[in-house]
Motif scaffolding. Structure first.
Motif, PDB file in Angstrom:
ATOM      1  N   LEU A 125      19.318  51.859  18.684  1.00 22.65           N
ATOM      2  CA  LEU A 125      18.542  51.889  17.441  1.00 22.65           C
ATOM      3  C   LEU A 125      19.064  53.074  16.650  1.00 22.65           C
ATOM      4  O   LEU A 125      18.872  54.229  17.046  1.00 22.65           O
ATOM      5  N   ASP A 126      19.756  52.783  15.556  1.00 26.67           N
ATOM      6  CA  ASP A 126      20.448  53.807  14.774  1.00 26.67           C
ATOM      7  C   ASP A 126      19.693  54.088  13.478  1.00 26.67           C
ATOM      8  O   ASP A 126      19.331  53.154  12.754  1.00 26.67           O
ATOM      9  N   THR A 127      19.482  55.361  13.185  1.00 29.85           N
ATOM     10  CA  THR A 127      18.846  55.766  11.930  1.00 29.85           C
ATOM     11  C   THR A 127      19.881  56.476  11.065  1.00 29.85           C
ATOM     12  O   THR A 127      20.503  57.449  11.501  1.00 29.85           O
ATOM     13  N   TRP A 128      20.054  55.949   9.849  1.00 29.87           N
ATOM     14  CA  TRP A 128      21.027  56.494   8.908  1.00 29.87           C
ATOM     15  C   TRP A 128      20.309  57.167   7.739  1.00 29.87           C
ATOM     16  O   TRP A 128      19.246  56.718   7.306  1.00 29.87           O
ATOM     17  N   ARG A 129      20.946  58.219   7.219  1.00 28.21           N
ATOM     18  CA  ARG A 129      20.394  58.951   6.077  1.00 28.21           C
ATOM     19  C   ARG A 129      21.505  59.171   5.052  1.00 28.21           C
ATOM     20  O   ARG A 129      22.593  59.632   5.409  1.00 28.21           O
ATOM     21  N   ARG A 130      21.209  58.798   3.817  1.00 30.84           N
ATOM     22  CA  ARG A 130      22.201  59.008   2.765  1.00 30.84           C
ATOM     23  C   ARG A 130      22.018  60.399   2.176  1.00 30.84           C
ATOM     24  O   ARG A 130      20.956  60.741   1.668  1.00 30.84           O
ATOM     25  N   THR A 131      23.053  61.213   2.269  1.00 37.30           N
ATOM     26  CA  THR A 131      23.007  62.574   1.774  1.00 37.30           C
ATOM     27  C   THR A 131      24.366  62.961   1.210  1.00 37.30           C
ATOM     28  O   THR A 131      25.409  62.601   1.776  1.00 37.30           O
ATOM     29  N   ASP A 132      24.359  63.663   0.077  1.00 38.88           N
ATOM     30  CA  ASP A 132      25.599  64.086  -0.584  1.00 38.88           C
ATOM     31  C   ASP A 132      26.522  62.900  -0.843  1.00 38.88           C
ATOM     32  O   ASP A 132      27.752  63.001  -0.717  1.00 38.88           O
ATOM     33  N   GLY A 133      25.911  61.753  -1.182  1.00 43.24           N
ATOM     34  CA  GLY A 133      26.700  60.583  -1.555  1.00 43.24           C
ATOM     35  C   GLY A 133      27.305  59.816  -0.396  1.00 43.24           C
ATOM     36  O   GLY A 133      28.122  58.920  -0.610  1.00 43.24           O
ATOM     37  N   ALA A 134      26.913  60.125   0.841  1.00 47.32           N
ATOM     38  CA  ALA A 134      27.487  59.431   2.005  1.00 47.32           C
ATOM     39  C   ALA A 134      26.398  59.164   3.031  1.00 47.32           C
ATOM     40  O   ALA A 134      25.421  59.905   3.138  1.00 47.32           O
ATOM     41  N   TRP A 135      26.591  58.074   3.788  1.00 47.37           N
ATOM     42  CA  TRP A 135      25.663  57.735   4.863  1.00 47.37           C
ATOM     43  C   TRP A 135      26.088  58.444   6.139  1.00 47.37           C
ATOM     44  O   TRP A 135      27.255  58.424   6.515  1.00 47.37           O
ATOM     45  N   ARG A 136      25.105  59.073   6.780  1.00 44.10           N
ATOM     46  CA  ARG A 136      25.375  59.772   8.030  1.00 44.10           C
ATOM     47  C   ARG A 136      24.316  59.394   9.073  1.00 44.10           C
ATOM     48  O   ARG A 136      23.148  59.203   8.746  1.00 44.10           O
ATOM     49  N   LEU A 137      24.761  59.311  10.309  1.00 47.54           N
ATOM     50  CA  LEU A 137      23.882  58.942  11.412  1.00 47.54           C
ATOM     51  C   LEU A 137      23.045  60.145  11.826  1.00 47.54           C
ATOM     52  O   LEU A 137      23.584  61.157  12.259  1.00 47.54           O
ATOM     53  N   ILE A 138      21.712  60.021  11.706  1.00 50.73           N
ATOM     54  CA  ILE A 138      20.841  61.154  12.018  1.00 50.73           C
ATOM     55  C   ILE A 138      20.016  60.922  13.281  1.00 50.73           C
ATOM     56  O   ILE A 138      19.427  61.849  13.821  1.00 50.73           O
ATOM     57  N   GLY A 139      19.988  59.689  13.769  1.00 49.39           N
ATOM     58  CA  GLY A 139      19.245  59.410  15.004  1.00 49.39           C
ATOM     59  C   GLY A 139      19.820  58.209  15.709  1.00 49.39           C
ATOM     60  O   GLY A 139      20.226  57.238  15.068  1.00 49.39           O
ATOM     61  N   GLN A 140      19.877  58.269  17.040  1.00 47.34           N
ATOM     62  CA  GLN A 140      20.370  57.124  17.811  1.00 47.34           C
ATOM     63  C   GLN A 140      19.726  57.125  19.199  1.00 47.34           C
ATOM     64  O   GLN A 140      19.708  58.140  19.888  1.00 47.34           O
ATOM     65  N   HIS A 141      19.208  55.950  19.565  1.00 48.84           N
ATOM     66  CA  HIS A 141      18.642  55.752  20.908  1.00 48.84           C
ATOM     67  C   HIS A 141      19.421  54.614  21.559  1.00 48.84           C
ATOM     68  O   HIS A 141      19.391  53.484  21.075  1.00 48.84           O
ATOM     69  N   VAL A 142      20.113  54.911  22.649  1.00 45.22           N
ATOM     70  CA  VAL A 142      20.966  53.935  23.327  1.00 45.22           C
ATOM     71  C   VAL A 142      20.302  53.490  24.626  1.00 45.22           C
ATOM     72  O   VAL A 142      19.740  54.309  25.365  1.00 45.22           O
ATOM     73  N   ALA A 143      20.366  52.192  24.910  1.00 45.14           N
ATOM     74  CA  ALA A 143      19.831  51.652  26.162  1.00 45.14           C
ATOM     75  C   ALA A 143      20.813  50.636  26.724  1.00 45.14           C
ATOM     76  O   ALA A 143      21.419  49.864  25.976  1.00 45.14           O
ATOM     77  N   ALA A 144      20.984  50.651  28.030  1.00 46.03           N
ATOM     78  CA  ALA A 144      21.825  49.652  28.682  1.00 46.03           C
ATOM     79  C   ALA A 144      21.074  48.331  28.759  1.00 46.03           C
ATOM     80  O   ALA A 144      19.863  48.310  28.990  1.00 46.03           O
ATOM     81  N   VAL A 145      21.788  47.240  28.543  1.00 43.42           N
ATOM     82  CA  VAL A 145      21.194  45.909  28.689  1.00 43.42           C
ATOM     83  C   VAL A 145      21.317  45.526  30.165  1.00 43.42           C
ATOM     84  O   VAL A 145      22.413  45.233  30.646  1.00 43.42           O
ATOM     85  N   LEU A 146      20.204  45.545  30.854  1.00 45.21           N
ATOM     86  CA  LEU A 146      20.223  45.324  32.297  1.00 45.21           C
ATOM     87  C   LEU A 146      20.369  43.850  32.630  1.00 45.21           C
ATOM     88  O   LEU A 146      19.852  42.980  31.924  1.00 45.21           O
ATOM     89  N   ARG A 147      21.065  43.579  33.714  1.00 42.90           N
ATOM     90  CA  ARG A 147      21.243  42.204  34.189  1.00 42.90           C
ATOM     91  C   ARG A 147      20.849  42.127  35.659  1.00 42.90           C
ATOM     92  O   ARG A 147      20.819  43.129  36.361  1.00 42.90           O
ATOM     93  N   ASP A 148      20.572  40.906  36.095  1.00 44.50           N
ATOM     94  CA  ASP A 148      20.280  40.716  37.509  1.00 44.50           C
ATOM     95  C   ASP A 148      21.532  41.012  38.339  1.00 44.50           C
ATOM     96  O   ASP A 148      22.648  40.671  37.937  1.00 44.50           O
ATOM     97  N   PRO A 149      21.370  41.616  39.517  1.00 40.71           N
ATOM     98  CA  PRO A 149      22.529  41.835  40.381  1.00 40.71           C
ATOM     99  C   PRO A 149      22.935  40.534  41.054  1.00 40.71           C
ATOM    100  O   PRO A 149      22.160  39.564  41.076  1.00 40.71           O
ATOM    101  N   PRO A 150      24.129  40.468  41.612  1.00 40.93           N
ATOM    102  CA  PRO A 150      24.504  39.270  42.379  1.00 40.93           C
ATOM    103  C   PRO A 150      23.679  39.181  43.653  1.00 40.93           C
ATOM    104  O   PRO A 150      23.363  40.197  44.276  1.00 40.93           O
ATOM    105  N   ALA A 151      23.316  37.974  44.025  1.00 43.63           N
ATOM    106  CA  ALA A 151      22.544  37.754  45.250  1.00 43.63           C
ATOM    107  C   ALA A 151      23.486  37.536  46.433  1.00 43.63           C
ATOM    108  O   ALA A 151      24.576  36.981  46.279  1.00 43.63           O
ATOM    109  N   VAL A 152      23.060  37.996  47.588  1.00 43.99           N
ATOM    110  CA  VAL A 152      23.819  37.759  48.820  1.00 43.99           C
ATOM    111  C   VAL A 152      23.163  36.607  49.574  1.00 43.99           C
ATOM    112  O   VAL A 152      22.038  36.195  49.260  1.00 43.99           O
ATOM    113  N   GLU A 153      23.862  36.098  50.561  1.00 46.14           N
ATOM    114  CA  GLU A 153      23.309  35.012  51.369  1.00 46.14           C
ATOM    115  C   GLU A 153      22.744  35.557  52.678  1.00 46.14           C
ATOM    116  O   GLU A 153      23.407  36.318  53.375  1.00 46.14           O
ATOM    117  N   LEU A 154      21.519  35.173  52.971  1.00 47.49           N
ATOM    118  CA  LEU A 154      20.908  35.460  54.267  1.00 47.49           C
ATOM    119  C   LEU A 154      20.555  34.130  54.924  1.00 47.49           C
ATOM    120  O   LEU A 154      20.272  33.149  54.232  1.00 47.49           O
TER     121      LEU A 154
END
Length: 247
Positions: A125-154
């Motif tokens: 989730l990126d927050t941008w702020r326009r300042t001095d005539g240019a857009w700059r990134l002022i906030g960022q929250h990064v999260a990994a997209v989790l997936r199911d692990p591979p299943a083993v056979e029992l």
């Protein structure tokens, strides 16, 4: 005066068209800046991040670490020998109000780790702020997209070791039954949940990659309970009985 009004009416459609085009133009611009940042990760191109980041940026990474600009730039290093990677934008959604814009971004990371291909997705989730005539990134929250692990056979016999009745309290119990591919657990007052083995004694519910069910054993090796683990926190259940037929 009438002529001015007539000219104003003629220009209104053009102004409306320009206003409608602005969000698309802004999305193209910010998406391009985001891709510049991503392209600069593998080579450790600090200059790109220095230019695009706001001096007051607050960055929260996928491990929960909060950094400012100086700390982020210090972390940016070229990939070490044996690693070859790239990151590309897959999905992008933008909303803007005045000189502030917020983008939900999903990216695909491709990494060859000493010859072994790894595929990882992240959302930010990126927050941008326009300042001095240019857009700059002022906030960022990064999260990994989790997936199911591979299943083993029992084996069916191994799976049926876990069949039984487990209690959280005298009133709250879970009945675990074994099947050909995994376990089915039915908690008091809730629908059944299917579990697959990740490793011996370690199970996961498909579609719930943030949690695990860990079966415990007594000194003789018999299953005596399980832990419901979520975000590193455990809820302990103890085994109180068997299931007829084990299935």
């Amino acid at each position: 005066m009438l002529r001015r009004a007539h000219l104003l009416l003629l220009t209104l459609p053009l102004a409306a068209s320009t206003a409608l085009a602005q969000p698309e133009s802004l999305e193209t611009e910010l998406r391009g800046l985001t891709q510049e940042l991503l392209d600069a990760v593998a080579p450790g191109d600090v200059a790109v991040w220095e230019r695009i980041l706001d001096d007051r940026i607050v960055h929260l990474d996928e491990n929960g670490v909060v950094r400012g600009k100086e700390e982020l730039l210090a972390e940016l290093q070229p990939l070490p020998p044996g690693l070859v990677g790239s990151i590309s934008i897959d999905r992008y959604r933008l909303e803007s109000v005045g000189d502030t814009a917020v983008a939900a971004v999903e990216v695909q990371e491709e990494l060859a780790y000493h010859g072994q291909p790894l595929h990882t997705r992240f959302r930010s989730l990126d927050t941008w702020r326009r300042t001095d005539g240019a857009w700059r990134l002022i906030g960022q929250h990064v999260a990994a997209v989790l997936r199911d692990p591979p299943a083993v056979e029992l084996t069916h016999e191994e799976l049926c070791d876990y069949a039984g009745v487990y209690a959280l309290t005298p009133e709250i119990t879970t009945t675990v039954r074994c099947g050909d591919a995994g376990l089915t657990a039915e908690r008091t007052g809730r629908p059944p949940t299917h579990y697959l083995p990740e490793l011996r004694d370690l199970f996961f519910a498909p579609g719930q990659p943030r949690s695990r069910r860990i079966f415990t054993r007594d000194a003789s090796g018999l299953v005596d309970g399980f832990l419901d683990r979520r975000e590193g926190e455990d809820v302990r259940w103890r085994r109180t009985g068997d299931v007829a037929g084990g299935a």
